[in-house]
Scaffold this motif. Structure first.
Motif, mmCIF file in Angstrom:
data_model
loop_
_atom_site.group_PDB
_atom_site.id
_atom_site.type_symbol
_atom_site.label_atom_id
_atom_site.label_comp_id
_atom_site.label_asym_id
_atom_site.label_seq_id
_atom_site.Cartn_x
_atom_site.Cartn_y
_atom_site.Cartn_z
ATOM 1 N N ASP A 56 13.235 2.906 13.924
ATOM 2 C CA ASP A 56 12.066 3.674 13.525
ATOM 3 C C ASP A 56 12.256 4.185 12.094
ATOM 4 N N VAL A 57 11.260 3.987 11.225
ATOM 5 C CA VAL A 57 11.309 4.446 9.837
ATOM 6 C C VAL A 57 10.095 5.330 9.595
ATOM 7 N N ASP A 58 10.349 6.518 9.034
ATOM 8 C CA ASP A 58 9.217 7.427 8.816
ATOM 9 C C ASP A 58 8.403 6.993 7.611
ATOM 10 N N ASP A 59 7.156 7.443 7.581
ATOM 11 C CA ASP A 59 6.220 7.021 6.540
ATOM 12 C C ASP A 59 6.713 7.398 5.138
ATOM 13 N N SER A 60 7.315 8.595 5.014
ATOM 14 C CA SER A 60 7.768 9.058 3.714
ATOM 15 C C SER A 60 8.827 8.126 3.132
ATOM 16 N N THR A 61 9.773 7.688 3.976
ATOM 17 C CA THR A 61 10.824 6.775 3.508
ATOM 18 C C THR A 61 10.231 5.446 3.062
ATOM 19 N N ARG A 64 8.466 5.867 -0.315
ATOM 20 C CA ARG A 64 9.419 6.007 -1.417
ATOM 21 C C ARG A 64 10.086 4.669 -1.725
ATOM 22 N N ASN A 65 10.429 3.917 -0.670
ATOM 23 C CA ASN A 65 11.013 2.588 -0.893
ATOM 24 C C ASN A 65 10.041 1.673 -1.623
ATOM 25 N N ALA A 66 8.759 1.796 -1.276
ATOM 26 C CA ALA A 66 7.744 0.979 -1.955
ATOM 27 C C ALA A 66 7.680 1.331 -3.435
ATOM 28 N N MET A 67 7.769 2.633 -3.747
ATOM 29 C CA MET A 67 7.734 3.054 -5.150
ATOM 30 C C MET A 67 8.983 2.595 -5.900
ATOM 31 N N ARG A 68 10.153 2.668 -5.231
ATOM 32 C CA ARG A 68 11.380 2.177 -5.866
ATOM 33 C C ARG A 68 11.264 0.686 -6.179
ATOM 34 N N GLY A 69 10.762 -0.070 -5.203
ATOM 35 C CA GLY A 69 10.604 -1.512 -5.418
ATOM 36 C C GLY A 69 9.600 -1.816 -6.511
ATOM 37 N N MET A 70 8.524 -1.043 -6.555
ATOM 38 C CA MET A 70 7.483 -1.251 -7.558
ATOM 39 C C MET A 70 8.047 -1.087 -8.969
ATOM 40 N N LEU A 71 8.915 -0.088 -9.156
ATOM 41 C CA LEU A 71 9.505 0.145 -10.471
ATOM 42 C C LEU A 71 10.683 -0.786 -10.738
ATOM 43 N N HIS A 77 15.569 -1.180 -16.311
ATOM 44 C CA HIS A 77 15.769 0.205 -16.712
ATOM 45 C C HIS A 77 14.718 1.166 -16.173
ATOM 46 N N SER A 78 13.647 0.650 -15.581
ATOM 47 C CA SER A 78 12.655 1.511 -14.942
ATOM 48 C C SER A 78 13.112 1.812 -13.521
ATOM 49 N N ALA A 79 12.908 3.053 -13.073
ATOM 50 C CA ALA A 79 13.400 3.425 -11.746
ATOM 51 C C ALA A 79 12.688 4.671 -11.239
ATOM 52 N N TYR A 80 12.596 4.756 -9.902
ATOM 53 C CA TYR A 80 12.174 5.989 -9.242
ATOM 54 C C TYR A 80 13.434 6.791 -8.965
ATOM 55 N N LEU A 81 13.460 8.046 -9.400
ATOM 56 C CA LEU A 81 14.657 8.865 -9.293
ATOM 57 C C LEU A 81 14.455 9.952 -8.244
ATOM 58 N N GLY A 82 15.292 9.912 -7.205
ATOM 59 C CA GLY A 82 15.324 11.034 -6.286
ATOM 60 C C GLY A 82 15.820 12.274 -7.008
ATOM 61 N N THR A 139 30.951 -1.560 -0.547
ATOM 62 C CA THR A 139 29.513 -1.801 -0.422
ATOM 63 C C THR A 139 29.066 -2.797 -1.476
ATOM 64 N N SER A 140 28.464 -3.889 -1.037
ATOM 65 C CA SER A 140 28.001 -4.898 -1.986
ATOM 66 C C SER A 140 26.894 -4.319 -2.857
ATOM 67 N N THR A 141 26.971 -4.607 -4.153
ATOM 68 C CA THR A 141 25.943 -4.107 -5.066
ATOM 69 C C THR A 141 24.682 -4.971 -5.057
ATOM 70 N N ASP A 142 24.725 -6.104 -4.361
ATOM 71 C CA ASP A 142 23.545 -6.973 -4.308
ATOM 72 C C ASP A 142 22.349 -6.253 -3.713
ATOM 73 N N SER A 143 22.611 -5.374 -2.748
ATOM 74 C CA SER A 143 21.522 -4.703 -2.041
ATOM 75 C C SER A 143 21.214 -3.321 -2.610
ATOM 76 N N LEU A 144 21.865 -2.946 -3.712
ATOM 77 C CA LEU A 144 21.693 -1.606 -4.261
ATOM 78 C C LEU A 144 20.812 -1.637 -5.508
ATOM 79 N N SER A 145 20.004 -0.597 -5.654
ATOM 80 C CA SER A 145 19.315 -0.408 -6.927
ATOM 81 C C SER A 145 20.311 0.150 -7.934
ATOM 82 N N LEU A 146 19.919 0.172 -9.194
ATOM 83 C CA LEU A 146 20.797 0.691 -10.240
ATOM 84 C C LEU A 146 21.162 2.144 -9.958
#
Length: 427
Positions: A56-61, A64-71, A77-82, A139-146
């Motif tokens: 189960d994944v909440d709507d907020s997560t 936010r993931n959609a916004m991270r992917g969009m940037l 060098h563009s990013a969504y910053l928590g 942790t593999s960096t392939d799946s990580l954002s910057l």
């Protein structure tokens, strides 16, 4: 709320957000109109994740993931910053944070070292520009954002982190264990290489770097005017744009330093030198390499285009984009690429970099075996010590033999002085 109702609600929510935009933002051509079909597809993907994903994944997560992917898909060098990431970014520009002391970026989809910061765990461990970071603590960096990778590498001082890297020219990865420290970065260091030949090292561009450069020049010229100055920008990952302008302005008394161009009117900026110059006539060599990026390339490009300095070393990194960091209402932040840098002659730095006037690769100067070396008094055991200046000169020469590029920069400055003296009429 039923799934289909949730889907339709999301579509109308997005439409409402668009309709709430200022009228000027909506006045676009038909090619720029909001793609309703794509929004419906987005809502469908959102709905299927909610219904079928294994956990189960909440709507907020999800949003936010959609916004991270969009940037994240725009450029490296563009990013969504928590909120935590936003705070750490501000800390790094102020000159103190906890971590290993490394500047990284995404290159061809891989987490890549731009440059280690001087006198930090990363620099002492020998990490180099262009090293590819494969894993952080397993942790593999392939799946990580910057930003996620940066967060993993930062942490409490005294804790350890394992960095697995792959270096160009090596067939197998290597794992390096580093101990995190409080990274207090003094961005400017200076010393005399030899009497009247100064060395100025700028490791990154922080808010006070311009003032620190002027203070360092004044210290170097305390006893006598300089005959030459080496400005070392190697492995400088960049930093604050205004600091780069201030450093270039310290050596220029007129003309353009850098300009930026973007889509918004306030993205188009021009920065010119003032007449207040710290070292207007001193011959200069600027050292750069593949770890010189962004603000470092601005300074090198400005001094090169205005023929104020000889640029020596190897091609720079080629990060010529401008990022604005914008706070959001929820405490998070947005780092968005809004413009590109151009040198005074109109050269784009982006993906091009600065090409040195004199190419000198990294190396070490060693005396050839069985060469004809004459014995000197200073080589005899128990010899009397000369004056302090002579000892300093010999110690400096030992250091220059370790840093071939720096030694060549000093030799070039001496040659420029010889030519300058011969061109000056007697009396």
């Amino acid at each position: 709320m039923p799934v289909t109702a949730s889907k339709h609600f999301l579509v109308w929510l997005l439409l409402a957000a668009f309709l709430a935009l200022p009228v000027q933002a909506q006045a676009k051509t038909s090619a720029d109109e909001l793609p309703i079909e794509d929004i419906q597809t987005f809502a469908e993907v959102f709905e299927r994740i909610k219904r079928a994903y294994v956990e189960d994944v909440d709507d907020s997560t999800l949003l936010r993931n959609a916004m991270r992917g969009m940037l994240g898909e725009l450029d490296p060098h563009s990013a969504y910053l928590g909120q935590e990431e936003f705070d750490s970014l501000r800390e790094s520009t102020e000159g103190q944070f906890g971590g290993i002391g490394i500047e990284v970026g995404m290159e061809d989809g891989q987490l890549t070292v731009i440059s280690p910061i001087d006198d930090t765990p990363a620099a002492r461990a020998g990490l180099q520009s262009r090293d590819i970071i494969l894993r952080v603590d397993g942790t593999s960096t392939d799946s990580l954002s910057l930003q996620e990778a940066v967060t993993l590498m930062r942490g409490e001082p005294g804790t350890k982190v394992d960095i697995t890297i792959l270096r160009n020219g090596e067939s197998a990865p290597r794992t390096i264990t580093l101990t995190r420290e409080i990274i207090r970065t003094e961005s400017v260091k200076s010393e005399l290489l030899e009497p009247r030949y100064g060395y100025l090292r700028v490791s990154q561009f922080q808010n006070r770097t311009g003032d620190q450069v002027r203070e360092a020049i004044a210290r170097l010229e305390r006893d006598a005017p300089l005959n030459g100055l080496v400005l070392d920008l190697r492995n400088n990952p960049g930093g604050v744009l205004q600091a780069a302008v201030a450093v270039a302005d310290a050596f220029l008394d007129s003309g353009l330093i850098v300009y930026t161009e973007g889509r918004l009117p306030d993205s188009d900026m021009r920065f010119s030198a003032s007449r207040d110059t710290a070292a207007p006539e001193v011959p200069m060599v600027v050292l750069i390499n593949g770890g010189s990026a962004s603000a470092a390339e601005i300074v090198a490009g400005a001094l090169q285009d205005q023929r104020r300095a000889v640029v020596m070393g190897t091609d720079s990194f080629g990060k010529g984009s401008v990022q604005q960091v914008m706070p959001l209402g929820n405490g998070d932040g947005l780092k968005l690429t809004t413009a590109l840098y151009y040198t005074p002659n109109g050269r784009s730095i982006q993906a091009q970099g600065i090409e040195p006037d004199v190419e000198v690769v990294r190396g070490r100067l060693e005396v050839a075996e069985n060469s004809n070396i004459q014995l000197r008094e200073s080589d005899l055991e128990g010899h009397l010590q000369g004056n302090g200046e002579e000892r300093q000169r010999r110690e400096g020469n030992a250091r220059l033999s370790e840093d071939y590029q720096l030694g060549e920069a000093l030799n070039l400055l001496k040659a420029l002085n010889v030519l300058g003296q011969r061109a000056t009429p007697a009396g």
